[in-house]
Design a protein around this motif. Structure first.
Motif: not given
Ligand SMILES: Nc1nc2c(c(CN[C@H]3C=C[C@H](O)[C@@H]3O)cn2[C@@H]2O[C@H](COP(=O)(O)O)[C@@H](O)[C@H]2O)c(=O)[nH]1
Length: 349
Positions: A72, A77, A120, A226, A230, A258, A326, A329, A333
């Motif tokens: 994480w 965050h 994001y 979704k 998430i 997404d 993950m 995704w 990126q």
């Protein structure tokens, strides 16, 4: 039949393969999206390329090239290990959608800790920056009446965050539902859901209208959920699977439909678009929210990943949907060199 037609799935309408047991589809997502696949005219799944992708991942893993699943990321965050973080994550995912700009316009971006962020990461960092500047974004009472000016200040940067008014509404909804039903604490919802991931997704769908990501295709409901899913995955990630992030049944979540996963799956020719849809997507033309094209893209994304999951499992390299999500995704990126993702203006993803 052309080669791709030979490897399209389902091969013909009503193909009974990959039947679904109720136990593996507690959210009704696989079942409702399966119905779309049978009727889809604009998007299809190429099973031969699913096998190729599964073998590619198995080979990468064998050669020690498995991309490290990132922990994480606490740079962007907010994370204080308390219920405040749980409320902050709910807000994060209530606003976690649609970060792309109008055609040929630069994306909305922010400066944070000497970095220029967009998408994001800009959303997450903007919400963390706000907390660091003293805004109590974990406080339901504060969210319930948050002003447009405050939200504009939170998301200040170059350009404007898309669907701004919707984001203000969603933030206020988080505040008033938390106050009305959970004494201001989403941790109470986690306890009410008995720390079961599926129950928490269904609680979000029931109590927080902005999370009701359910479309209608040829008169039938199609469930994606979704942002609800998430949210659970992000609470799990932020708390490293411990404490408030320790859920059961997390392996029964699907991938999160997404706009980046379809882009990556199409790059690997797992998803194939009908020629007119392909032209629209490649020209970055808007695909209408709720249109058959949009719903078929999302439904085929769900099932392409389910078939990929089944293929990996058959080969003894099982991955959960969240792990597949993950990995895809993260590939998305670095998607500048890929053909564009589809542009649907929506608050659902
Ligand atoms: N399927 C799936 N979609 C995801 C995520 C995330 C971020 N989560 C991870 C981040 C830290 C933690 O490790 C979380 O795991 C954002 N999105 C979606 O992508 C789009 C934004 O993309 P771009 O325009 O490139 O920023 C937008 O629809 C946003 O809702 C995910 O994980 N899976």
């Amino acid at each position: 039949m052309t080669m791709s037609e030979l490897t399209r799935w389902p091969a013909e309408e009503g193909d009974g393969s990959y039947t679904i047991q109720q136990t593996t589809d507690p959210l009704g997502i696989l079942t409702s999206t399966r119905a779309v696949i049978d009727l889809a005219k604009n998007v299809w799944i190429n099973t031969e390329h699913i096998e190729q992708l599964s073998k590619r991942w198995i080979q990468e893993d064998a050669q020690g090239q498995k991309p490290a699943m990132p922990l994480w990321d606490e740079r962007y965050h907010f994370s204080d290990g308390t219920g405040r973080t749980v409320n902050w994550l709910l807000l994060l995912d209530a606003l976690n959608f649609c970060f792309w700009a109008e055609k040929d316009q630069p994306r909305w971006a922010i400066e944070y800790q000497k970095q220029t962020l967009n998408g994001y990461w800009a959303e997450a960092a903007a919400l963390k920056r706000a907390v660091e500047e003293g805004l109590p974004l974990w406080d339901a009472e504060y969210l319930r009446t948050i002003s447009e000016e405050t939200m504009a200040h939170i998301f200040r940067g170059s350009g404007t965050i898309p669907l701004f008014e919707q984001r203000v509404q969603n933030a206020r909804e988080v505040g008033h539902v938390l106050l009305d039903r959970y004494a201001g604490q989403f941790t109470n919802a986690i306890e009410q859901a008995k720390r079961n991931a599926i129950n928490l997704v269904l609680l979000l769908e029931r109590d927080f209208p902005s999370f009701r990501d359910v479309a209608v295709y040829r008169g039938q409901p199609v469930r994606f959920l979704k942002r609800a899913q998430i949210t659970v995955a992000d609470i799990n990630g932020s708390f490293h699977g411990q404490g408030w992030g320790n859920f059961t049944k997390q392996d029964q979540l699907t991938i999160f439909a997404d706009y980046k996963l379809p882009q990556v799956l199409r790059e690997y020719n797992v998803l194939e678009y009908e020629v007119h849809l392909a032209q629209k997507v490649d020209n970055k033309e808007l695909i209408q929210a709720g249109s058959e094209e949009e719903i078929e893209i999302r439904a085929c994304t769900i099932w392409a990943c389910e078939l990929l999951r089944q293929s990996l499992q058959r080969q003894g390299h099982a991955m959960t949907a969240a792990e597949i999500d993950m990995r895809l995704w993260l590939l998305g990126q670095r998607s500048e060199e890929m053909r564009p993702y589809h542009r649907t203006r929506t608050m659902y993803y």
